[in-house]
Design a protein around this motif. Structure first.
Motif, PDB file in Angstrom:
ATOM      1  N   UNK A   1       0.889  -1.751  -0.397  1.00  0.00           N
ATOM      2  CA  UNK A   1       0.005   0.154  -0.068  1.00  0.00           C
ATOM      3  C   UNK A   1       0.739   1.457   0.157  1.00  0.00           C
ATOM      4  N   UNK A   2       2.293   1.279  -0.010  1.00  0.00           N
ATOM      5  CA  UNK A   2       2.777   2.010   0.147  1.00  0.00           C
ATOM      6  C   UNK A   2       2.992   2.682   1.569  1.00  0.00           C
ATOM      7  N   UNK A   3       2.634   2.051   2.444  1.00  0.00           N
ATOM      8  CA  UNK A   3       3.376   2.853   4.090  1.00  0.00           C
ATOM      9  C   UNK A   3       4.148   2.665   4.322  1.00  0.00           C
ATOM     10  N   UNK A   4       4.957   1.724   4.064  1.00  0.00           N
ATOM     11  CA  UNK A   4       6.336   1.299   4.336  1.00  0.00           C
ATOM     12  C   UNK A   4       7.180   0.877   3.436  1.00  0.00           C
ATOM     13  N   UNK A   5       8.415   1.768   2.764  1.00  0.00           N
ATOM     14  CA  UNK A   5       9.243   2.417   2.241  1.00  0.00           C
ATOM     15  C   UNK A   5      10.344   0.711   2.433  1.00  0.00           C
ATOM     16  N   UNK A   6      10.898   0.045   1.031  1.00  0.00           N
ATOM     17  CA  UNK A   6      12.106  -1.582   1.366  1.00  0.00           C
ATOM     18  C   UNK A   6      13.486  -0.514   1.214  1.00  0.00           C
ATOM     19  N   UNK A   7      14.027  -0.424   1.830  1.00  0.00           N
ATOM     20  CA  UNK A   7      15.609  -0.876   0.738  1.00  0.00           C
ATOM     21  C   UNK A   7      16.199  -2.267   0.845  1.00  0.00           C
ATOM     22  N   UNK A   8      16.697  -2.742  -0.235  1.00  0.00           N
ATOM     23  CA  UNK A   8      17.097  -3.791  -1.156  1.00  0.00           C
ATOM     24  C   UNK A   8      18.565  -3.959  -0.587  1.00  0.00           C
ATOM     25  N   UNK A   9      18.851  -4.441  -0.089  1.00  0.00           N
ATOM     26  CA  UNK A   9      20.456  -4.977  -0.160  1.00  0.00           C
ATOM     27  C   UNK A   9      20.556  -6.226  -0.541  1.00  0.00           C
ATOM     28  N   UNK A  10      21.090  -6.545  -2.007  1.00  0.00           N
ATOM     29  CA  UNK A  10      20.997  -8.831  -2.282  1.00  0.00           C
ATOM     30  C   UNK A  10      19.640  -8.846  -1.624  1.00  0.00           C
ATOM     31  N   UNK A  11      19.448  -9.565  -1.528  1.00  0.00           N
ATOM     32  CA  UNK A  11      18.833 -10.638  -1.027  1.00  0.00           C
ATOM     33  C   UNK A  11      17.680 -10.253   0.640  1.00  0.00           C
TER      34      UNK A  11
END
Length: 66
Positions: A34-44
């Motif tokens: 829903x766009x309420x929390x933003x993730x950062x991806x670092x590899x897997x």
């Protein structure tokens, strides 16, 4: 202040974030979708920045997230 908050913390792992906010992984990923929390991806690995955790806490307190 967020639970288990360290002044030097930069990022949260998903499990740590869920534990701190007392939410399950299903709810967590629904909030991400829903766009309420933003993730950062670092590899897997998926991470949540400490700034994002604080922003999420403020939105909870303001009643913007259910």
């Amino acid at each position: 202040m967020l639970p288990e908050h360290s002044p030097n913390r930069l990022n949260w792992r998903v499990a740590e974030f869920c534990d701190a906010f007392r939410i399950g992984r299903t709810k967590f990923y629904a909030l991400v979708a829903d766009g309420k929390i933003k993730l950062i991806k670092c590899g897997k690995i998926s991470l949540i920045s400490d700034a994002e955790a604080k922003r999420f806490q403020a939105s909870l307190e303001a009643g913007e997230v259910q």
